[in-house]
Design a protein around this motif. Sequence first.
Motif, mmCIF file in Angstrom:
data_model
loop_
_atom_site.group_PDB
_atom_site.id
_atom_site.type_symbol
_atom_site.label_atom_id
_atom_site.label_comp_id
_atom_site.label_asym_id
_atom_site.label_seq_id
_atom_site.Cartn_x
_atom_site.Cartn_y
_atom_site.Cartn_z
ATOM 1 N N LEU A 26 0.691 -1.270 0.116
ATOM 2 C CA LEU A 26 -0.727 -0.307 0.378
ATOM 3 C C LEU A 26 1.057 1.208 0.144
ATOM 4 C CD1 LEU A 26 -2.977 -1.279 2.475
ATOM 5 C CD2 LEU A 26 -3.125 -1.587 -0.198
ATOM 6 N N ARG A 27 1.951 1.000 0.878
ATOM 7 C CA ARG A 27 3.056 1.940 0.771
ATOM 8 C C ARG A 27 3.184 2.923 -0.662
ATOM 9 N NH1 ARG A 27 5.118 -0.056 5.072
ATOM 10 N NH2 ARG A 27 6.641 -0.618 3.804
ATOM 11 N N TRP A 28 3.656 1.663 -1.308
ATOM 12 C CA TRP A 28 4.417 1.957 -2.830
ATOM 13 C C TRP A 28 2.890 1.987 -3.783
ATOM 14 C CZ3 TRP A 28 6.884 -3.467 -1.513
ATOM 15 C CH2 TRP A 28 7.489 -3.689 -0.569
ATOM 16 N N LEU A 29 2.209 1.626 -3.595
ATOM 17 C CA LEU A 29 0.764 2.250 -4.033
ATOM 18 C C LEU A 29 0.673 3.927 -3.769
ATOM 19 C CD1 LEU A 29 -1.460 -1.333 -4.163
ATOM 20 C CD2 LEU A 29 0.141 -0.257 -5.637
ATOM 21 N N GLU A 30 0.954 4.081 -3.071
ATOM 22 C CA GLU A 30 0.544 5.062 -2.462
ATOM 23 C C GLU A 30 1.479 6.243 -3.596
ATOM 24 O OE1 GLU A 30 -0.902 9.145 -0.771
ATOM 25 O OE2 GLU A 30 -2.274 6.671 -1.187
ATOM 26 N N ASP A 35 3.292 10.581 -7.006
ATOM 27 C CA ASP A 35 3.909 11.072 -7.872
ATOM 28 C C ASP A 35 3.126 11.099 -9.523
ATOM 29 O OD1 ASP A 35 5.780 10.481 -5.911
ATOM 30 O OD2 ASP A 35 6.609 9.085 -7.349
ATOM 31 N N LEU A 36 2.318 10.299 -9.740
ATOM 32 C CA LEU A 36 1.596 10.224 -11.200
ATOM 33 C C LEU A 36 1.151 11.731 -10.994
ATOM 34 C CD1 LEU A 36 0.640 9.794 -14.252
ATOM 35 C CD2 LEU A 36 -1.055 8.677 -12.906
ATOM 36 N N CYS A 37 0.279 12.083 -9.918
ATOM 37 C CA CYS A 37 -0.700 13.714 -9.972
ATOM 38 C C CYS A 37 1.108 14.365 -9.963
ATOM 39 C CB CYS A 37 -1.246 13.600 -8.333
ATOM 40 S SG CYS A 37 -2.799 12.619 -8.688
ATOM 41 N N VAL A 56 -8.700 9.108 -0.794
ATOM 42 C CA VAL A 56 -9.104 7.186 -1.672
ATOM 43 C C VAL A 56 -10.594 7.397 -0.453
ATOM 44 C CG1 VAL A 56 -8.818 4.599 -1.489
ATOM 45 C CG2 VAL A 56 -7.356 6.289 -2.084
ATOM 46 N N THR A 57 -11.498 6.973 -1.988
ATOM 47 C CA THR A 57 -13.272 6.257 -1.134
ATOM 48 C C THR A 57 -13.114 4.798 -1.923
ATOM 49 O OG1 THR A 57 -14.222 7.159 -3.621
ATOM 50 C CG2 THR A 57 -13.857 8.319 -1.586
ATOM 51 N N ILE A 73 11.108 -5.094 -7.324
ATOM 52 C CA ILE A 73 9.966 -4.769 -8.049
ATOM 53 C C ILE A 73 9.905 -3.167 -9.016
ATOM 54 C CG2 ILE A 73 9.395 -6.497 -6.385
ATOM 55 C CD1 ILE A 73 7.444 -3.671 -4.837
ATOM 56 N N ILE A 74 9.195 -3.325 -9.718
ATOM 57 C CA ILE A 74 8.360 -2.275 -10.709
ATOM 58 C C ILE A 74 6.469 -2.283 -10.110
ATOM 59 C CG2 ILE A 74 7.959 -1.580 -13.064
ATOM 60 C CD1 ILE A 74 10.083 -3.309 -13.710
ATOM 61 N N ILE A 75 6.363 -0.676 -9.813
ATOM 62 C CA ILE A 75 5.007 -0.063 -9.330
ATOM 63 C C ILE A 75 4.928 0.429 -10.813
ATOM 64 C CG2 ILE A 75 3.961 1.199 -8.370
ATOM 65 C CD1 ILE A 75 7.568 -0.502 -7.241
ATOM 66 N N GLU A 76 3.728 -0.180 -11.270
ATOM 67 C CA GLU A 76 3.359 0.762 -12.686
ATOM 68 C C GLU A 76 1.912 1.485 -12.433
ATOM 69 O OE1 GLU A 76 3.345 -1.123 -16.200
ATOM 70 O OE2 GLU A 76 4.580 -2.547 -16.008
ATOM 71 N N THR A 77 1.526 2.971 -12.472
ATOM 72 C CA THR A 77 0.634 3.553 -12.268
ATOM 73 C C THR A 77 0.325 4.314 -13.473
ATOM 74 O OG1 THR A 77 1.423 3.508 -9.866
ATOM 75 C CG2 THR A 77 -0.864 5.458 -10.953
ATOM 76 N N TRP A 78 -1.132 4.461 -13.790
ATOM 77 C CA TRP A 78 -1.772 5.152 -14.760
ATOM 78 C C TRP A 78 -3.369 5.341 -14.436
ATOM 79 C CZ3 TRP A 78 -0.702 0.327 -15.450
ATOM 80 C CH2 TRP A 78 -1.962 -0.867 -15.998
ATOM 81 N N ILE A 79 -3.922 6.217 -14.636
ATOM 82 C CA ILE A 79 -5.656 6.623 -15.111
ATOM 83 C C ILE A 79 -6.421 5.484 -15.627
ATOM 84 C CG2 ILE A 79 -7.097 8.699 -15.429
ATOM 85 C CD1 ILE A 79 -5.318 10.367 -14.477
ATOM 86 N N GLU A 80 -6.923 5.043 -15.196
ATOM 87 C CA GLU A 80 -7.990 3.782 -16.144
ATOM 88 C C GLU A 80 -9.046 4.625 -16.508
ATOM 89 O OE1 GLU A 80 -8.877 -0.128 -16.899
ATOM 90 O OE2 GLU A 80 -6.846 0.544 -16.894
ATOM 91 N N LYS A 81 -9.549 5.600 -15.433
ATOM 92 C CA LYS A 81 -11.172 6.234 -16.292
ATOM 93 C C LYS A 81 -11.122 7.133 -14.920
ATOM 94 C CE LYS A 81 -14.223 3.445 -13.901
ATOM 95 N NZ LYS A 81 -15.425 2.917 -13.465
#
Length: 142
Positions: A26-30, A35-37, A56-57, A73-81
């Motif tokens: 959860l820390r890595w996901l946050e 960072d994407l923002c 987060v809701t 590990i690699i953490i990838e983040t993008w806006i899905e919708k």
Amino acid sequence: MRHIFETKVYYSDTDAYGVVWHGAYLRWLEKGRVDLCEMIGLDLVSMKSMDILLPVTNMNVRYKASAKLDDTIIIETWIEKFNSLSVTFKQVIKSKETNKVFIEALFDVVAISNDGKLYRRMPEQLVKSFEKGMEEKCPVCV
């Protein structure tokens, strides 16, 4: 647009069995979402001074396999919708060495004021930034 970063799994990230403790993900996901923002022009500290918070809701985290001590590990983040009320971030955590997927996650975020009032429509500065983030679609990363 996609944000990608990598990190090594340290002893402090693991449990008594030598695998990554579920909360460490959860820390890595946050970090990936923050960072994407920032990549799309949303500084969360500055936004607070503009009376905008992004809590987060909803989160859906699928644990598919366990990363272990010393893995990279690699953490990838993008806006899905994105719509006028919320934005959904898609995230994947996988092994750098094998590409094995450890985590698939979806996080829904809304905009609220500092006193907790929900904005029924995303503030314009968020709309512009999220649209920018949606311009470059991420190919299926899994």
